[in-house]
Motif scaffolding. Sequence first.
Motif, PDB file in Angstrom:
ATOM      1  N   ARG A 129      -7.479  -0.898 -10.110  1.00 36.96           N
ATOM      2  CA  ARG A 129      -7.710  -0.213  -8.935  1.00 36.96           C
ATOM      3  C   ARG A 129      -6.919   0.986  -9.192  1.00 36.96           C
ATOM      4  NH1 ARG A 129      -9.667  -4.871  -7.777  1.00 36.96           N
ATOM      5  NH2 ARG A 129      -8.977  -5.523  -5.697  1.00 36.96           N
ATOM      6  N   PRO A 130      -7.299   1.745  -8.798  1.00 39.76           N
ATOM      7  CA  PRO A 130      -6.899   3.576  -9.330  1.00 39.76           C
ATOM      8  C   PRO A 130      -5.518   4.281  -7.641  1.00 39.76           C
ATOM      9  CG  PRO A 130      -9.246   3.085  -7.079  1.00 39.76           C
ATOM     10  CD  PRO A 130      -8.790   2.142  -7.368  1.00 39.76           C
TER      11      PRO A 130
ATOM     12  N   SER B 144      -2.998   6.932  -8.127  1.00 44.46           N
ATOM     13  CA  SER B 144      -2.325   8.697  -8.838  1.00 44.46           C
ATOM     14  C   SER B 144      -0.694   8.757  -8.826  1.00 44.46           C
ATOM     15  CB  SER B 144      -2.322   9.493  -7.092  1.00 44.46           C
ATOM     16  OG  SER B 144      -3.779   9.674  -6.626  1.00 44.46           O
TER      17      SER B 144
ATOM     18  N   ILE C   4       3.327   5.482  -7.169  1.00 42.82           N
ATOM     19  CA  ILE C   4       3.491   5.122  -5.789  1.00 42.82           C
ATOM     20  C   ILE C   4       2.600   4.330  -4.867  1.00 42.82           C
ATOM     21  CG2 ILE C   4       4.828   5.797  -3.467  1.00 42.82           C
ATOM     22  CD1 ILE C   4       6.259   8.109  -5.186  1.00 42.82           C
ATOM     23  N   TYR C   5       2.442   3.203  -4.737  1.00 42.39           N
ATOM     24  CA  TYR C   5       1.282   2.330  -3.608  1.00 42.39           C
ATOM     25  C   TYR C   5       2.517   1.642  -2.992  1.00 42.39           C
ATOM     26  CZ  TYR C   5       3.193  -1.995  -6.122  1.00 42.39           C
ATOM     27  OH  TYR C   5       4.367  -2.471  -6.316  1.00 42.39           O
ATOM     28  N   LYS C   6       1.280   2.090  -1.865  1.00 40.62           N
ATOM     29  CA  LYS C   6       1.289   0.683  -0.354  1.00 40.62           C
ATOM     30  C   LYS C   6       0.445  -0.387  -0.359  1.00 40.62           C
ATOM     31  CE  LYS C   6       0.559   1.638   4.441  1.00 40.62           C
ATOM     32  NZ  LYS C   6      -0.358   1.925   5.886  1.00 40.62           N
TER      33      LYS C   6
ATOM     34  N   GLY D  84      -3.719  -4.929   0.430  1.00 40.64           N
ATOM     35  CA  GLY D  84      -5.039  -5.495  -0.074  1.00 40.64           C
ATOM     36  C   GLY D  84      -4.086  -6.857  -0.928  1.00 40.64           C
TER      37      GLY D  84
ATOM     38  N   GLY E 212      -5.353  -6.803  -4.292  1.00 40.44           N
ATOM     39  CA  GLY E 212      -4.026  -6.241  -5.494  1.00 40.44           C
ATOM     40  C   GLY E 212      -3.223  -5.631  -5.522  1.00 40.44           C
ATOM     41  N   THR E 213      -3.171  -5.040  -4.627  1.00 43.10           N
ATOM     42  CA  THR E 213      -1.821  -4.190  -4.317  1.00 43.10           C
ATOM     43  C   THR E 213       0.009  -4.970  -4.155  1.00 43.10           C
ATOM     44  OG1 THR E 213      -2.485  -3.862  -1.946  1.00 43.10           O
ATOM     45  CG2 THR E 213      -2.047  -1.998  -4.201  1.00 43.10           C
TER      46      THR E 213
ATOM     47  N   ILE F   5       0.806   7.739   2.631  1.00 43.50           N
ATOM     48  CA  ILE F   5       0.430   7.926   0.647  1.00 43.50           C
ATOM     49  C   ILE F   5      -0.271   8.795   0.283  1.00 43.50           C
ATOM     50  CG2 ILE F   5      -1.702   6.055   0.647  1.00 43.50           C
ATOM     51  CD1 ILE F   5       1.991   5.168  -1.109  1.00 43.50           C
TER      52      ILE F   5
ATOM     53  N   GLU G 277     -10.944  10.267  -1.922  1.00 43.21           N
ATOM     54  CA  GLU G 277     -10.969   9.048  -1.915  1.00 43.21           C
ATOM     55  C   GLU G 277     -12.265   8.224  -1.688  1.00 43.21           C
ATOM     56  OE1 GLU G 277      -7.566   5.707  -1.507  1.00 43.21           O
ATOM     57  OE2 GLU G 277      -6.186   7.133  -1.336  1.00 43.21           O
TER      58      GLU G 277
HETATM   59  C1  LIG Z   1      -8.178   8.340  -6.675  1.00 40.79           C
HETATM   60  C2  LIG Z   1      -7.505   7.229  -5.848  1.00 40.79           C
HETATM   61  C3  LIG Z   1      -6.302   7.879  -5.912  1.00 40.79           C
HETATM   62  C4  LIG Z   1      -5.584   6.805  -5.299  1.00 40.79           C
HETATM   63  N1  LIG Z   1      -4.187   6.977  -4.838  1.00 40.79           N
HETATM   64  C5  LIG Z   1      -3.569   5.642  -4.725  1.00 40.79           C
HETATM   65  C6  LIG Z   1      -2.072   6.327  -4.340  1.00 40.79           C
HETATM   66  O1  LIG Z   1      -1.462   7.211  -5.084  1.00 40.79           O
HETATM   67  N2  LIG Z   1      -0.921   4.871  -4.042  1.00 40.79           N
HETATM   68  C7  LIG Z   1      -1.912   4.075  -2.880  1.00 40.79           C
HETATM   69  O2  LIG Z   1      -1.422   3.454  -2.711  1.00 40.79           O
HETATM   70  N3  LIG Z   1      -2.823   3.981  -3.161  1.00 40.79           N
HETATM   71  C8  LIG Z   1      -3.895   4.761  -3.846  1.00 40.79           C
HETATM   72  N4  LIG Z   1      -4.983   4.572  -3.465  1.00 40.79           N
HETATM   73  C9  LIG Z   1      -5.686   3.405  -2.791  1.00 40.79           C
HETATM   74  C10 LIG Z   1      -5.809   1.850  -3.861  1.00 40.79           C
HETATM   75  O3  LIG Z   1      -7.145   2.445  -4.542  1.00 40.79           O
HETATM   76  C11 LIG Z   1      -6.094   0.621  -2.690  1.00 40.79           C
HETATM   77  O4  LIG Z   1      -5.341   0.464  -1.639  1.00 40.79           O
HETATM   78  C12 LIG Z   1      -6.375  -0.069  -3.926  1.00 40.79           C
HETATM   79  O5  LIG Z   1      -7.182  -0.264  -4.927  1.00 40.79           O
HETATM   80  C13 LIG Z   1      -6.303  -1.712  -2.628  1.00 40.79           C
HETATM   81  O6  LIG Z   1      -6.277  -2.685  -3.889  1.00 40.79           O
HETATM   82  P1  LIG Z   1      -6.221  -3.899  -2.838  1.00 40.79           P
HETATM   83  O7  LIG Z   1      -6.749  -5.013  -3.997  1.00 40.79           O
HETATM   84  O8  LIG Z   1      -4.600  -3.736  -2.213  1.00 40.79           O
HETATM   85  O9  LIG Z   1      -7.058  -3.875  -1.359  1.00 40.79           O
HETATM   86  P2  LIG Z   1      -8.457  -4.574  -1.144  1.00 40.79           P
HETATM   87  O10 LIG Z   1      -8.146  -5.921  -1.149  1.00 40.79           O
HETATM   88  O11 LIG Z   1      -9.457  -3.564  -2.185  1.00 40.79           O
HETATM   89  O12 LIG Z   1      -8.820  -3.868   0.664  1.00 40.79           O
HETATM   90  C14 LIG Z   1      -7.695  -3.804   1.426  1.00 40.79           C
HETATM   91  C15 LIG Z   1      -8.114  -2.324   2.151  1.00 40.79           C
HETATM   92  O13 LIG Z   1      -7.722  -1.351   1.654  1.00 40.79           O
HETATM   93  C16 LIG Z   1      -8.959  -0.877   1.769  1.00 40.79           C
HETATM   94  N5  LIG Z   1     -10.077   0.019   0.266  1.00 40.79           N
HETATM   95  C17 LIG Z   1      -9.064  -0.648  -0.549  1.00 40.79           C
HETATM   96  N6  LIG Z   1      -9.339   0.805  -2.089  1.00 40.79           N
HETATM   97  C18 LIG Z   1      -9.615   1.338  -1.053  1.00 40.79           C
HETATM   98  C19 LIG Z   1      -9.624   2.985  -1.437  1.00 40.79           C
HETATM   99  N7  LIG Z   1      -9.750   4.057  -2.609  1.00 40.79           N
HETATM  100  N8  LIG Z   1      -9.631   4.328  -0.397  1.00 40.79           N
HETATM  101  C20 LIG Z   1      -9.637   3.599   0.892  1.00 40.79           C
HETATM  102  N9  LIG Z   1      -9.186   2.402   1.533  1.00 40.79           N
HETATM  103  C21 LIG Z   1      -9.811   1.297   0.329  1.00 40.79           C
HETATM  104  C22 LIG Z   1     -10.413  -1.554   2.233  1.00 40.79           C
HETATM  105  O14 LIG Z   1     -11.208  -1.220   2.257  1.00 40.79           O
HETATM  106  C23 LIG Z   1      -9.856  -2.302   2.654  1.00 40.79           C
HETATM  107  O15 LIG Z   1      -9.236  -2.459   4.067  1.00 40.79           O
HETATM  108  C24 LIG Z   1      -6.368   5.937  -4.460  1.00 40.79           C
HETATM  109  C25 LIG Z   1      -7.973   4.956  -4.528  1.00 40.79           C
HETATM  110  C26 LIG Z   1      -8.379   6.429  -5.529  1.00 40.79           C
HETATM  111  C27 LIG Z   1      -9.999   6.547  -5.884  1.00 40.79           C
END
Ligand SMILES: Cc1cc2nc3c(=O)[nH]c(=O)nc-3n(C[C@H](O)[C@H](O)[C@H](O)COP(=O)(O)OP(=O)(O)OC[C@H]3O[C@@H](n4cnc5c(N)ncnc54)[C@H](O)[C@@H]3O)c2cc1C
Length: 243
Positions: A48-49, A51, A63-65, A68, A70-71, A109, A202
């Motif tokens: 999971r990416p 920043s 810092i993350y929200k 889903g 994974g978070t 976020i 993103e």
């Molecule tokens: C370069 C980059 C930097 C990021 N930095 C941060 C950060 O600093 N803090 C933070 O909280 N999050 C950040 N994100 C987003 C973060 O990666 C996703 O929220 C996370 O991967 C979701 O994982 P999950 O398993 O909890 O959710 P999943 O079960 O994979 O998805 C849950 C929900 O989140 C949405 N989602 C998942 N990934 C993304 C994404 N990349 N962009 C938009 N919506 C998404 C899905 O569409 C779905 O609705 C970043 C993403 C990128 C590409």
Amino acid sequence: MKRDKSTILENQMLADGIYKMTLETPECAFTAPGQFAMLEVPEKFLRRPISVSSYDSDRYVLIYKVVGDGTKKLSRMEPGEKISSLTGLGNGYDVDTIPDGCTLIGGGIGIPPMLGLAKSLVIAGKKCRVILGFNTANEVFLVDEFKNFTDDITVMTADGSYGQKGFVTDAFDTLDYACACGPLKMLQALDGKVRKGQFSLEARMGCGFGACMGCSIQTKVGSQRVCKEGPVFDKEVLLWETL
Ligand SMILES: Cc1cc2nc3c(=O)[nH]c(=O)nc-3n(C[C@H](O)[C@H](O)[C@H](O)COP(=O)(O)OP(=O)(O)OC[C@H]3O[C@@H](n4cnc5c(N)ncnc54)[C@H](O)[C@@H]3O)c2cc1C
Ligand code: FES
């Protein structure tokens, strides 16, 4: 890029659904604010990416929200546990080309990387103004930390429950230069009011280091990978209609 096995020092809730994870690493690979890490989350195939919010030689803060599974799993990890990740990924903000007095704009976020950028600008001897946007008061975080780097902070909330009522775009008429990170709709709205700047995007990511092409976008300078040429782009190259 570095393959890293970091130790979690803290993993605490900052606001509704928002967590701060501080990690200790033998050697920190981050070289610019706006770069990101790809974290291995238990039972998840894809990393999971997230920043980097701030970093120094042996630790970094993410810092993350929770959005889903994974978070959610990340939020349950405890201090002392180890986490494998790829760090120092992507093209961050280019501090050298940012003019003195630049405005930093973060939404939700997208705010954490702006803190690291504010710190880097202060180290480079440059002043900045900060505009932060949230939905509502119980989602507000990091405002006090920005006070270490600037006195010029405007907080906007959509419902007016903290700071001023409105969106980040309501905080100014036009700007000559801004750095921004936040939801795509926010960045698109800023585009019409900001002449030049660096915006962080993103995209859904597979590898995170340029190999799978899964995060490619079309720009005015051809196809670019959000994980490699981005996530921070000069806003002038972005083709909003393709994002
Ligand atoms: C370069 C980059 C930097 C990021 N930095 C941060 C950060 O600093 N803090 C933070 O909280 N999050 C950040 N994100 C987003 C973060 O990666 C996703 O929220 C996370 O991967 C979701 O994982 P999950 O398993 O909890 O959710 P999943 O079960 O994979 O998805 C849950 C929900 O989140 C949405 N989602 C998942 N990934 C993304 C994404 N990349 N962009 C938009 N919506 C998404 C899905 O569409 C779905 O609705 C970043 C993403 C990128 C590409
Ligand atoms: S995520 Fe694989 S190339 Fe960007």
